[in-house]
Structure formats: C-alpha cells, structure tokens
Design a protein around this motif. Structure first.
Motif, PDB file in Angstrom:
ATOM      1  N   SER A   1     -17.861  30.308  33.234  1.00  0.00           N
ATOM      2  CA  SER A   1     -18.382  31.437  33.531  1.00  0.00           C
ATOM      3  C   SER A   1     -17.243  32.619  33.274  1.00  0.00           C
ATOM      4  CB  SER A   1     -18.710  31.914  34.973  1.00  0.00           C
ATOM      5  OG  SER A   1     -17.785  31.572  35.876  1.00  0.00           O
ATOM      6  N   LYS A   2     -15.743  32.107  33.601  1.00  0.00           N
ATOM      7  CA  LYS A   2     -14.668  33.047  33.340  1.00  0.00           C
ATOM      8  C   LYS A   2     -14.607  33.124  31.880  1.00  0.00           C
ATOM      9  CE  LYS A   2     -12.886  33.721  37.517  1.00  0.00           C
ATOM     10  NZ  LYS A   2     -12.767  35.083  37.941  1.00  0.00           N
ATOM     11  N   TYR A   3     -14.765  32.088  31.119  1.00  0.00           N
ATOM     12  CA  TYR A   3     -14.639  32.229  29.533  1.00  0.00           C
ATOM     13  C   TYR A   3     -15.619  33.022  29.007  1.00  0.00           C
ATOM     14  CZ  TYR A   3     -11.165  28.292  29.671  1.00  0.00           C
ATOM     15  OH  TYR A   3     -10.242  27.483  29.792  1.00  0.00           O
ATOM     16  N   PHE A   4     -16.995  32.896  29.311  1.00  0.00           N
ATOM     17  CA  PHE A   4     -18.028  33.628  28.688  1.00  0.00           C
ATOM     18  C   PHE A   4     -17.957  35.140  29.215  1.00  0.00           C
ATOM     19  CE2 PHE A   4     -20.707  29.298  28.648  1.00  0.00           C
ATOM     20  CZ  PHE A   4     -20.265  29.241  27.258  1.00  0.00           C
TER      21      PHE A   4
ATOM     22  N   ASP B   1     -18.940  31.144  15.907  1.00  0.00           N
ATOM     23  CA  ASP B   1     -18.048  30.215  16.903  1.00  0.00           C
ATOM     24  C   ASP B   1     -18.859  29.753  17.900  1.00  0.00           C
ATOM     25  OD1 ASP B   1     -15.469  31.077  15.856  1.00  0.00           O
ATOM     26  OD2 ASP B   1     -15.616  33.215  16.524  1.00  0.00           O
ATOM     27  N   PHE B   2     -20.022  29.827  18.406  1.00  0.00           N
ATOM     28  CA  PHE B   2     -20.810  29.372  19.358  1.00  0.00           C
ATOM     29  C   PHE B   2     -21.997  28.290  19.002  1.00  0.00           C
ATOM     30  CE2 PHE B   2     -19.297  33.560  20.695  1.00  0.00           C
ATOM     31  CZ  PHE B   2     -18.699  33.182  21.986  1.00  0.00           C
ATOM     32  N   VAL B   3     -22.090  28.113  17.618  1.00  0.00           N
ATOM     33  CA  VAL B   3     -23.348  27.423  17.193  1.00  0.00           C
ATOM     34  C   VAL B   3     -23.060  25.888  17.544  1.00  0.00           C
ATOM     35  CG1 VAL B   3     -23.948  28.729  15.136  1.00  0.00           C
ATOM     36  CG2 VAL B   3     -22.335  27.101  15.110  1.00  0.00           C
ATOM     37  N   ALA B   4     -21.848  25.570  18.035  1.00  0.00           N
ATOM     38  CA  ALA B   4     -21.534  23.885  18.215  1.00  0.00           C
ATOM     39  C   ALA B   4     -21.879  23.938  19.822  1.00  0.00           C
ATOM     40  CB  ALA B   4     -20.190  23.461  18.001  1.00  0.00           C
ATOM     41  N   LEU B   5     -22.182  24.725  20.488  1.00  0.00           N
ATOM     42  CA  LEU B   5     -22.063  24.669  22.048  1.00  0.00           C
ATOM     43  C   LEU B   5     -23.713  24.140  22.177  1.00  0.00           C
ATOM     44  CD1 LEU B   5     -20.642  27.965  23.420  1.00  0.00           C
ATOM     45  CD2 LEU B   5     -19.446  25.918  22.856  1.00  0.00           C
TER      46      LEU B   5
ATOM     47  N   GLU C   1      -7.679  31.609  21.326  1.00  0.00           N
ATOM     48  CA  GLU C   1      -7.197  30.999  22.491  1.00  0.00           C
ATOM     49  C   GLU C   1      -8.354  30.492  23.235  1.00  0.00           C
ATOM     50  OE1 GLU C   1      -2.541  32.068  22.153  1.00  0.00           O
ATOM     51  OE2 GLU C   1      -4.172  33.203  23.701  1.00  0.00           O
ATOM     52  N   ILE C   2      -9.287  31.579  23.593  1.00  0.00           N
ATOM     53  CA  ILE C   2     -10.508  31.301  24.573  1.00  0.00           C
ATOM     54  C   ILE C   2     -11.402  30.342  24.009  1.00  0.00           C
ATOM     55  CG2 ILE C   2     -12.435  32.264  25.865  1.00  0.00           C
ATOM     56  CD1 ILE C   2     -10.428  34.948  25.738  1.00  0.00           C
ATOM     57  N   ILE C   3     -11.717  30.519  22.718  1.00  0.00           N
ATOM     58  CA  ILE C   3     -12.610  29.808  21.854  1.00  0.00           C
ATOM     59  C   ILE C   3     -12.165  28.347  22.019  1.00  0.00           C
ATOM     60  CG2 ILE C   3     -13.768  29.145  19.745  1.00  0.00           C
ATOM     61  CD1 ILE C   3     -15.276  31.559  21.044  1.00  0.00           C
ATOM     62  N   LEU C   4     -10.811  28.089  21.738  1.00  0.00           N
ATOM     63  CA  LEU C   4     -10.534  26.679  21.575  1.00  0.00           C
ATOM     64  C   LEU C   4     -10.415  26.104  23.039  1.00  0.00           C
ATOM     65  CD1 LEU C   4      -8.843  24.519  20.343  1.00  0.00           C
ATOM     66  CD2 LEU C   4      -6.652  25.548  20.540  1.00  0.00           C
ATOM     67  N   ALA C   5     -10.081  26.992  24.024  1.00  0.00           N
ATOM     68  CA  ALA C   5     -10.360  26.475  25.450  1.00  0.00           C
ATOM     69  C   ALA C   5     -11.654  25.923  25.952  1.00  0.00           C
ATOM     70  CB  ALA C   5      -9.564  27.494  26.323  1.00  0.00           C
ATOM     71  N   LEU C   6     -12.507  26.866  25.400  1.00  0.00           N
ATOM     72  CA  LEU C   6     -14.069  26.941  25.572  1.00  0.00           C
ATOM     73  C   LEU C   6     -14.536  25.448  24.914  1.00  0.00           C
ATOM     74  CD1 LEU C   6     -16.938  27.944  26.943  1.00  0.00           C
ATOM     75  CD2 LEU C   6     -17.074  29.170  24.377  1.00  0.00           C
ATOM     76  N   ARG C   7     -14.157  25.340  23.553  1.00  0.00           N
ATOM     77  CA  ARG C   7     -14.536  24.021  23.098  1.00  0.00           C
ATOM     78  C   ARG C   7     -14.007  22.765  23.918  1.00  0.00           C
ATOM     79  NH1 ARG C   7     -13.723  25.961  16.789  1.00  0.00           N
ATOM     80  NH2 ARG C   7     -15.701  27.412  16.743  1.00  0.00           N
ATOM     81  N   GLN C   8     -12.862  22.888  24.219  1.00  0.00           N
ATOM     82  CA  GLN C   8     -12.344  21.742  24.973  1.00  0.00           C
ATOM     83  C   GLN C   8     -13.341  21.262  26.293  1.00  0.00           C
ATOM     84  OE1 GLN C   8      -8.496  22.909  25.776  1.00  0.00           O
ATOM     85  NE2 GLN C   8      -7.767  22.270  23.985  1.00  0.00           N
ATOM     86  N   CYS C   9     -13.826  22.268  26.827  1.00  0.00           N
ATOM     87  CA  CYS C   9     -14.694  22.002  28.221  1.00  0.00           C
ATOM     88  C   CYS C   9     -15.894  21.136  27.722  1.00  0.00           C
ATOM     89  CB  CYS C   9     -15.054  23.428  28.630  1.00  0.00           C
ATOM     90  SG  CYS C   9     -13.860  24.293  29.500  1.00  0.00           S
ATOM     91  N   GLN C  10     -16.221  21.003  26.413  1.00  0.00           N
ATOM     92  CA  GLN C  10     -17.380  20.072  26.349  1.00  0.00           C
ATOM     93  C   GLN C  10     -17.036  18.617  26.510  1.00  0.00           C
ATOM     94  OE1 GLN C  10     -19.764  21.779  22.672  1.00  0.00           O
ATOM     95  NE2 GLN C  10     -17.860  21.706  22.061  1.00  0.00           N
ATOM     96  N   ASP C  11     -15.769  18.125  26.610  1.00  0.00           N
ATOM     97  CA  ASP C  11     -15.493  16.890  27.105  1.00  0.00           C
ATOM     98  C   ASP C  11     -15.006  16.837  28.417  1.00  0.00           C
ATOM     99  OD1 ASP C  11     -15.611  15.899  24.403  1.00  0.00           O
ATOM    100  OD2 ASP C  11     -13.716  16.526  23.989  1.00  0.00           O
TER     101      ASP C  11
END
Length: 545
Positions: free
Chosen positions: A141-144, A199-203, A119-129
């Motif tokens: 910072s909260k997610y990380f 899980d982090f390579v797309a960031l 759930e956190i990973i999904l929410a994190l990826r949404q932040c890219q947009d």
C-alpha cells in the motif's frame, strides 16, 4: 562471543542452513520464542519454515544482518526483502543501541518520497516473491500510494515534459531498465498519460486491484484508469492459460464496475466480451459485462452489433445478445433514459433489424422482440421498421396470415408516413388486415387535420416548415401537406379553392370507409369458408391507387 553452528534451519524445502541460535535470537523475537524452553540444549536443534518470504536468498540476507551485528546497509535494492523478513521474524530486538531491523526499514519507508520511480518499481517487483507477507505487512500500500501520487501529478501537469518529473529529477526519476523509460522521453506519448502502463503489466490481478483503489483515492481520471485496465487485460491475456484468462477477465470486469462508465470505452468493453466468449467465465461476470456494455449502447455502431451467433445456434447473428443489451440500456425505468439517447438507439436498432431480417432462421417472435424492446416514444417514425418487416416477409414467404399479422403488430400505423401507408396498401406481402389498419389510421389522421383546420384559431406554420433541406417546397400529396399549405394562403383570394379541396378530401375519406367495410365483410366470409372446407383461401382484392 564465540560463534557456533548449533541450529539447523530448513527454508521452504529449498536449502538448509547451519547457524548460531544465540546470534539469531539476539535480533529475532520469533527465534527467541521458539527456543525459550530449550536453554542448555546444544545439539539436535532444527527449525523448518515452509513459508519464509523470499526463500533461501532472503534467509541468507537476514543471517548476514545478524552476524554483522545489525550493521548492514538497507537500500531500495534489498529493502522489500528486509522489510518482509523483519516482520515475519519479528526482528524488533535491539542490541548495543543499534536500531533493530524493523526500525531501520520503517525509517527507510518514511523516505520513500525521495526514491526515484525506478527504485520503487524495482522494490515493488521484488515483493512478488515475498507473498503473502508483502500484502499483510502494509508495504504494498505504501508503494502504490507513492506511485499513484506521481501518476496523478503527471496526469494533471499542463506541460507534457515538466522539469520536476524529468528522468534526471531526484524526486521523480525513471529507471534505465524499464521499457517505459524511453517512452517517457517521447513527449507525444507522455501527453497521452499512458507512459506508466508497461511498468505494471507483470503484476498479479489482486495487486492491480490495490493499484486501482489507490488511483481512485488520488482522483486519477477514470478514463485513464479504464484504458490501463484494457491494456493490462490485452497484454496479459495472450500468454495466460485458459484458467488464468478466466480469472483475469473476471478481475478486470470487477474493477471496471467501480469506475464512471460514461468514461469507459464501449468498443473496448465489447472487445473484451468477444475475446472471452469462448471462456468459461462465471455467469455473474458475463452478466456484469453485458450490463456495462448495454448501458453505453448509444455509443455503438451497426458493425459493433453484428456479432456472429454462438456455435450450435442457427441464427446468423447473436440476436439474443442484442436483446439483453437493449434490456440493460432501458433498465427498470425506461423513463429515466434521456430521450435523445433513446432515439439514437432506436435509429441504430432500425438499421440492425433491417440487417438481420433476411436471416431465414429468425423467428417472428425474435423479430417482434427486437422491435418492441424500445418504448414507442423512442421512434418518431416507423417507416424503417416497415422496410425491415417488408424484407422479412419476402424471405419468410411461408408464414401464415396469423403469423404475418403478429409480425405486423410491431408497427405503429399512426407513425407511418402517407407514402409508406400507400405502399403498404399495395404490398401483396402484407396481410389485407394490415392494409386495412393502415387505411383506418390515415383516415383518423385526416379527420384530425380537418378538424384542426376548421378551428378559428388553427395553427399557421412558418414558411420554413414548408421548405426542404435544399430550399425547395416538398411535393407531398398527403392531406397534412395540403392542410398546412392551406393555412398559408390568403383567405380573401383562396378561400373558395381551399374549401373545394377539403370537400374533395372528405369525399375520399367516405369512399375509403366503404372499401374498409367491404374488406372486413369479405375477410369474415373467407375465414368462415376456411374453417368449413379447409381449402386454400382466395386472395383478397387489392385497393386501387
């Protein structure tokens, strides 16, 4: 209250919405401020947003929240969008005791510890947009912080598959849509503490920087962090554009600098330097990378250093790079480097110099620079350097006597073995002056040994110092072996024999001195003859063995 469509909203040029100004003003402080002076105006109202987080899709979510009077479920699937919208549109207006959107999202963020990993990973990826609001609002910072806390816990777990972090755990459950899920089920893979890499390579690189800082604050092992950075660089490098590759490399090098270099892989650093050799990365970045590699030079092998020279140069191998690495290893204070590390690098460099010596394009100055890059204390013996110079002089037979002597200046004759000195005096490739210096050096060592032997309290070695690795006495005709062996003899029975041996050696020293003086006189005459006639000099006589 009736609903009208009196406000036109242009979202990032993507789509235009017709909405009720009053409805949005009830919840959005930003909309309320925009139309504070336009009360009574019902036509021709328009707002243009060029940086609305998430674009048209996010604005539609916000409109639904407002039209439903704040009764809209906030969950991990839409949380990032709502959080960024709430801060961007200043949605801190409460209606009918209904919590405003800022309050709802902040409350949900406090419960992030109950979210699953997926759930956190999904929410994190949404932040890219949702940039740049996602970075400035504090949500990243909260997610990380939450993710890195779980990574630190998993790395510290003694068991590779604890129940608290199993895929079915409510506190730490992985998503079914990430490739790391299946990997995490494999105990051997999890034991390497790399299950989270994918899980982090797309960031983006600036997000990875935030991730690394959070890991460091959670005391995640620097060796694991460095392995992730190399994995991230390799995974992102293949599909990136040339400009993106430069930025990626510069960002990763900058992040690696903050780590404990003793836990960073030398081979991986060198690999990064090689793949980026054809990139136009900044000079500062390249220098930083070379400094890091140089500081770990004692971990290198000969194959690591045999790097082909850059295009446009004549050298077979990149000697200039190795010289820069050596300078980085030594640093400003050579005395600060541990002697064991120095000698390990010296052994490696002896092999490297012998490997590059046959290069016809290698200039004497470069060979000498390689030899002298390390302090004299780094080498116990110069026999290896003698062998490399021997190869070099054989390939570069056209060098003048002066150039040959300059190359031989890299030798420390005091640290040549007796066998090597004997070989040098017979070696026609070496200038006669070098042979003379070798003889003088051996004479000096012999005198010193004779003086020590004549002392009443002279050192007597243990039997083990006279035995080779295979348990047999070494057969060395050098004066040092004779004197040491003499110290072991029974003086009452062997004193006369030892004295005879020493007298014979002293006579030999006198004979060598005479030969050296003759050679010096001949060399002086020949040099004068060259200057006057400019004819080819006659070869000097070689010493008889």
């Amino acid at each position: 209250m009736g609903v009208s469509c009196d406000l036109e909203v242009d979202i990032n040029g993507e789509e235009t919405f017709m909405v009720d100004k009053e409805v949005l003003s009830l919840y959005s402080g930003r909309i309320k401020k925009l139309f504070r002076k336009s009360k009574g105006v019902t036509k021709g109202l328009k707002v243009i947003f060029n940086d609305f987080p998430g674009g048209a899709e996010s604005f539609e979510l916000m409109a639904r929240f407002c039209y439903r009077r704040g009764k809209f479920d906030v969950n991990p699937l839409n949380f990032s969008a709502f959080y960024c919208i709430a801060h961007f549109m200043e949605m801190n207006e409460s209606v009918s005791n209904t919590p405003n959107l800022v309050e709802q999202t902040e409350k949900s963020l406090e419960e992030i510890r109950y979210w699953t990993w997926s759930e956190i990973i999904l929410a994190l990826r949404q932040c890219q947009d949702l940039e740049p609001v996602a970075s400035t609002s504090g949500i990243l910072s909260k997610y990380f912080d939450s993710l890195c806390g779980r990574i630190a816990a998993s790395c510290a777990e003694p068991s590779p598959c604890p129940s608290s972090s199993s895929p079915d755990s409510s506190g730490f459950r992985l998503s079914c849509d990430t490739r790391s899920t299946e990997s995490l089920k494999n105990n051997s893979f999890r034991a390497t503490s790399t299950w989270w890499f994918e899980d982090f390579v797309a960031l983006e690189p600036h997000w990875i920087e935030m991730l690394i800082k959070s890991m460091e604050s959670k005391n995640v092992d620097h060796g694991i962090i460095s392995r992730f950075l190399f994995y991230y660089h390799k995974s992102s490098f293949a599909t990136a554009t040339t400009d993106a590759k430069c930025k990626l490399t510069e960002a990763v090098v900058q992040m690696l600098q903050s780590l404990d270099l003793s836990l960073v892989s030398f081979k991986s650093l060198l690999g990064m330097l090689r793949v980026s050799s054809n990139l136009n990365i900044s000079k500062c970045c390249r220098n930083q990378l070379e400094i890091m590699i140089g500081s770990l030079l004692d971990q290198a092998t000969l194959d690591n250093l045999l790097i082909p020279s850059p295009a446009g140069t004549k050298y077979l191998y990149d000697v200039n790079l190795v010289l820069r690495l050596l300078n980085s290893f030594i640093g400003k204070e050579a005395c600060c480097v541990a002697l064991t590390r120095l000698r390990k690098v010296a052994t490696l460099m002896d092999l490297y110099i012998a490997e590059v010596a046959p290069d016809p394009s290698l200039k004497p100055s470069k060979l000498l620079a390689l030899i002298r890059a390390l302090p004299d204390s780094a080498r116990l013996s110069y026999d290896g350097i003698y062998g490399a110079i021997d190869i070099y002089l054989e390939v570069h037979s056209g060098l003048s006597e002066e150039e040959k002597m300059r190359v031989c200046g890299g030798l420390n004759y005091e640290k040549l073995s007796a066998e090597t000195c004997n070989h040098l005096t017979k070696n026609r490739k070496f200038p006669s002056k070098a042979a003379a210096e070798a003889l003088i050096s051996q004479k000096s060592k012999l005198k010193s040994l004779l003086h020590e032997t004549n002392q009443p309290n002279s050192y007597k070695p243990s039997p083990s110092s006279l035995v080779g690795s295979k348990g047999k006495a070494k057969k060395d005709e050098s004066c040092q072996q004779i004197v040491l062996y003499a110290g072991k003899l029974d003086i009452s029975t062997e004193n006369q024999r030892l004295r005879a041996h020493l007298q014979g050696m002293q006579w030999r020293v006198l004979e060598l001195e005479k030969v050296c003086r003759k050679m010096q006189v001949q060399m002086t005459k020949m040099m004068r003859s060259r200057l006057s006639s400019q004819n080819n000099a006659k070869s000097l006589p070689r010493l008889c063995s």
